[in-house]
Design an enzyme around this catalytic site. Sequence first.
Site, short mmCIF file in Angstrom:
data_model
loop_
_atom_site.label_atom_id
_atom_site.label_comp_id
_atom_site.label_asym_id
_atom_site.label_seq_id
_atom_site.Cartn_x
_atom_site.Cartn_y
_atom_site.Cartn_z
N ASN A 207 51.62 0.76 48.23
CA ASN A 207 52.07 -0.17 47.52
C ASN A 207 53.35 -0.77 48.04
OD1 ASN A 207 53.70 0.86 45.70
ND2 ASN A 207 51.99 1.09 44.44
N LYS A 209 56.20 -0.90 46.55
CA LYS A 209 57.14 -0.07 45.87
C LYS A 209 57.32 1.30 46.75
CE LYS A 209 58.69 1.87 41.34
NZ LYS A 209 58.56 3.35 41.57
N GLU A 210 56.15 1.96 46.88
CA GLU A 210 55.97 3.15 47.73
C GLU A 210 56.64 2.88 49.06
OE1 GLU A 210 52.11 4.72 45.47
OE2 GLU A 210 51.78 3.48 47.12
N ASP A 278 42.64 2.28 44.36
CA ASP A 278 41.31 2.94 45.01
C ASP A 278 40.31 2.11 45.57
OD1 ASP A 278 42.63 5.04 43.64
OD2 ASP A 278 41.24 5.02 41.75
#
Length: 333
Positions: A207, A209-210, A278
Amino acid sequence: MNKSELNRIFESFSDYNILIIGDVMVDAYAWGEVDRISPEAPVPIFSCSSRENRLGGAANVALNIKSLGANPILCSVIGDDDRGKDFIKLLSEIQQEQSGIVVSSHRRTTVKTRFISNNQHVIRIDEEDTHELADETELEFIDHIKSLLEKHEIHAVVFEDYDKGVITKNLIEEITDFANQKNIPILVDPKKRHYSDYKNVTLFKPNFKEFLEGSNLSLEKGDIEGLFRAAKQFQSEMGVDKLLITLSELGVFISNENTYEHIPAVVRKIADVSGAGDTVISVATLCLAAGMNAAEIAAISNLAGGIVCEIPVVVPIDKEQLLEESLKLFAMA
């Protein structure tokens, strides 16, 4: 993409065997009401009316893959405990193959218990071990995965990393090399601990942020051109073919290194974002296996992530609903 081609691709999902490696867990739910404050302390009293256990973590990816008609082979390590037995029971109830599950006395089975009142999460309680696999368990697990890759015709490998210790640097390197030698596509849903260990993979799906944290970047979420520049550098350094970044309310971004697509989010009534990642990696995996291009993979994955966010619990994607909305999307294109 026309209607008949899209229908054919969705039908082809049933031809694929997808090997999923990652941290599994029991998603436990307690349903009830909060209508008063405790006289013992200034905390709400939760009056529980029912409970339910569901498959979570990488097992939710397997559920999504199965819901889309494909055959998931789930590989993980669970504890030799009562919650591990609960997990196996849940697999049995959906007739999910258990050949990839290793039971270890060196760790607990992860459980996340969510207390829900009026479709809102009140609190979540986690029970887990997050240390990495013991050496002998790690070696056993790696060998076990390789044997499954030899035994079955595998159309894609998915690393579903929840950072609970099942995925290790050594495991990533061994299985990635093994799968690449067999020309099996590799897809990754990463977490921070092993973010930089996933080299030479087909599709990498953090995502926003990651991606910023893993790449030590500072970007505004809406700066798509800046994101593309960072994506190209990341893909070149890591040997990543496709980079798919989820942007929550801004949709998804996908880069082939030379070109990119930004797919805006579909406006929906969001009830719960749990499990959406997921679903996105599951749909992306089957779309990639079916030969879709980057823009098509991103568009359909984006739809799927939005659909499951409308439901206040973690659920697998409904194949018929996804097909119906995909047909409408491509008809408008």
